[in-house]
Design an enzyme around this catalytic site. Structure first.
Site, PDB file in Angstrom:
ATOM      1  N   GLU A   1     -10.162  -1.620   4.745  1.00  0.00           N
ATOM      2  CA  GLU A   1     -10.911  -1.301   5.951  1.00  0.00           C
ATOM      3  C   GLU A   1     -12.188  -2.137   6.040  1.00  0.00           C
ATOM      4  O   GLU A   1     -12.605  -2.767   5.055  1.00  0.00           O
ATOM      5  CB  GLU A   1     -11.272   0.187   5.941  1.00  0.00           C
ATOM      6  CG  GLU A   1     -10.079   1.131   5.906  1.00  0.00           C
ATOM      7  CD  GLU A   1      -9.422   1.309   7.274  1.00  0.00           C
ATOM      8  OE1 GLU A   1      -9.627   0.454   8.157  1.00  0.00           O
ATOM      9  OE2 GLU A   1      -8.711   2.302   7.462  1.00  0.00           O
TER      10      GLU A   1
ATOM     11  N   HIS B   1      -8.248  -4.820   9.708  1.00  0.00           N
ATOM     12  CA  HIS B   1      -7.880  -4.596   8.313  1.00  0.00           C
ATOM     13  C   HIS B   1      -6.519  -5.220   8.005  1.00  0.00           C
ATOM     14  O   HIS B   1      -5.663  -5.334   8.872  1.00  0.00           O
ATOM     15  CB  HIS B   1      -7.892  -3.102   7.967  1.00  0.00           C
ATOM     16  CG  HIS B   1      -6.833  -2.282   8.629  1.00  0.00           C
ATOM     17  ND1 HIS B   1      -5.548  -2.192   8.169  1.00  0.00           N
ATOM     18  CD2 HIS B   1      -6.876  -1.487   9.723  1.00  0.00           C
ATOM     19  CE1 HIS B   1      -4.845  -1.379   8.940  1.00  0.00           C
ATOM     20  NE2 HIS B   1      -5.637  -0.951   9.900  1.00  0.00           N
TER      21      HIS B   1
ATOM     22  N   ASP C   1       0.827  -1.204   0.000  1.00  0.00           N
ATOM     23  CA  ASP C   1       0.000   0.000   0.000  1.00  0.00           C
ATOM     24  C   ASP C   1       0.863   1.255   0.000  1.00  0.00           C
ATOM     25  O   ASP C   1       2.087   1.188   0.106  1.00  0.00           O
ATOM     26  CB  ASP C   1      -0.953   0.004   1.196  1.00  0.00           C
ATOM     27  CG  ASP C   1      -0.303  -0.523   2.478  1.00  0.00           C
ATOM     28  OD1 ASP C   1       0.912  -0.322   2.655  1.00  0.00           O
ATOM     29  OD2 ASP C   1      -1.013  -1.128   3.300  1.00  0.00           O
TER      30      ASP C   1
END
Length: 261
Positions: free
Chosen positions: A143, A138, A67
Site C-alpha cells: 500500500e 499498489h 500475496d
C-alpha cells in the site's frame, strides 16, 4: 520500462502469454510469479488454451504467488491460493507442490514470511513476475507508504483497497480481511522480468503515476521505473492519462518482431 498500448485486451493477454511461452521454451524449469485479481485472468486463459494445444508446458516450472489474506480458512473461495488454483494452476500441468504462496494461517507469521523469502531464493529467484496495479498505485498488497526495500511481511489493507476487492465478497467490504501477507517491493524488484497489466479507466491515474510520475512511496508501483526489465501492458482506457501515449504506440509498432517484450 516498456509501455505497450493495444486496443484489444485479448491482444495484451497474447503479448504476455508470448513472453511466458518463450521463457518456458528456453528454460522449462523457469520460476514464475503469479498474481491474482482480474488483470491477469485473460493471460491465464490464453496460456491454458495454448497448453491444451500442446504449445506450452508447465511440468518442470515452479511458481510463487504474490500475496494472501490473513485468516481466511483453507478452501475459502476467495483465499488467494484457492483463487490461483481455480483460475490457472489446476488448468495446466504444474507438478504437485510446484506452486507456493504465503501462509495466511501461520501461527508465527514473521517466521513464515522469512521462510517464504528463503524458498524464493532457494528456487533461484523469479524469472517472470506477473503484476496488476491497484487504483491507489499498489502492487501486490504494498500500500502507499510501503518501503521500497520491503520483503514479504504482514500489511494492513487500506479501506480503498478493501472497497476495490469487495466485489469478490458479495459487495460487502466488511467481509474483506483487514490484513494480508504480501511480497515486498524489494522482493518484486528482484524478479528478472516484470510484466504488469492494467485495463480500464479506473487504473488511469495509477498508470500515469507509474509510468510518468516521480518515484514515490505515495505510489508504490513507481519503483518499477528503476527495474531493468519492466513491461507495462495497457488498454486505451488505462493509458488515458499518459502524456506520451503516441510515442509508446509508435515505438512498440516499430520493434523488430524477434525482440519480444
Amino acid at each position: 520500462m516498456e509501455v505497450v498500448i493495444l486496443d484489444d485486451a485479448r491482444d495484451l493477454a497474447s503479448v504476455a502469454a508470448d513472453a511466458i511461452t518463450a521463457l518456458l521454451a528456453r528454460k522449462p524449469d523457469a520460476v514464475l510469479g503469479l498474481a491474482t485479481g482480474s488483470s491477469p485472468l485473460a493471460v491465464y486463459d490464453e496460456l491454458t488454451a495454448r497448453h491444451g494445444r500442446g504449445e506450452v508446458s508447465f511440468a518442470q516450472a515452479r511458481a510463487f504467488t504474490l500475496d494472501e489474506y490473513v485468516g481466511l480458512p483453507a478452501g475459502h473461495p476467495e483465499r488467494y491460493r484457492t483463487v490461483i488454483d481455480r483460475d490457472f494452476v489446476t488448468r495446466v500441468d504444474f507438478a504437485p507442490d510446484a506452486v507456493r504462496g504465503p501462509d495466511g494461517l501461520a501461527d508465527d507469521i514473521p517466521a513464515s514470511c522469512a521462510a517464504y523469502e528463503q524458498a524464493i531464493a532457494d528456487a533461484g529467484g523469479v524469472d517472470l513476475q506477473i503484476l496488476g496495479i491497484g487504483s491507489v498505485g499498489h502492487i501486490a498488497f504494498n500500500e502507499p507508504g510501503s518501503s521500497f526495500a520491503s520483503r514479504t511481511r504482514i500489511k494492513t489493507l487500506t479501506r480503498q483497497t478493501r472497497l476495490d476487492n469487495a466485489r469478490f465478497f458479495d459487495g460487502d467490504v466488511d467481509q474483506v480481511p483487514t490484513h494480508c501477507l504480501t511480497q515486498g517491493l524489494g522482493t518484486i524488484m528482484a524478479a528478472r522480468h516484470v510484466v504488469l497489466l492494467a485495463t480500464g479507466a479506473s487504473k488511469a491515474e495509477a498508470v500515469h503515476q507509474l509510468v510518468e510520475g516521480p518515484v514515490s512511496a505515495l505510489w508504490p508501483a513507481t519503483i518499477l521505473q528503476h527495474h531493468p526489465h519492466a513491461t507495462v501492458l495497457l488498454d486505451p482506457a488505462a493509458a488515458g492519462r499518459l502524456q506520451l501515449a503516441g510515442y509508446y504506440r509508435e515505438t512498440f509498432a516499430g520493434k523488430p518482431t524477434w525482440q519480444g517484450i
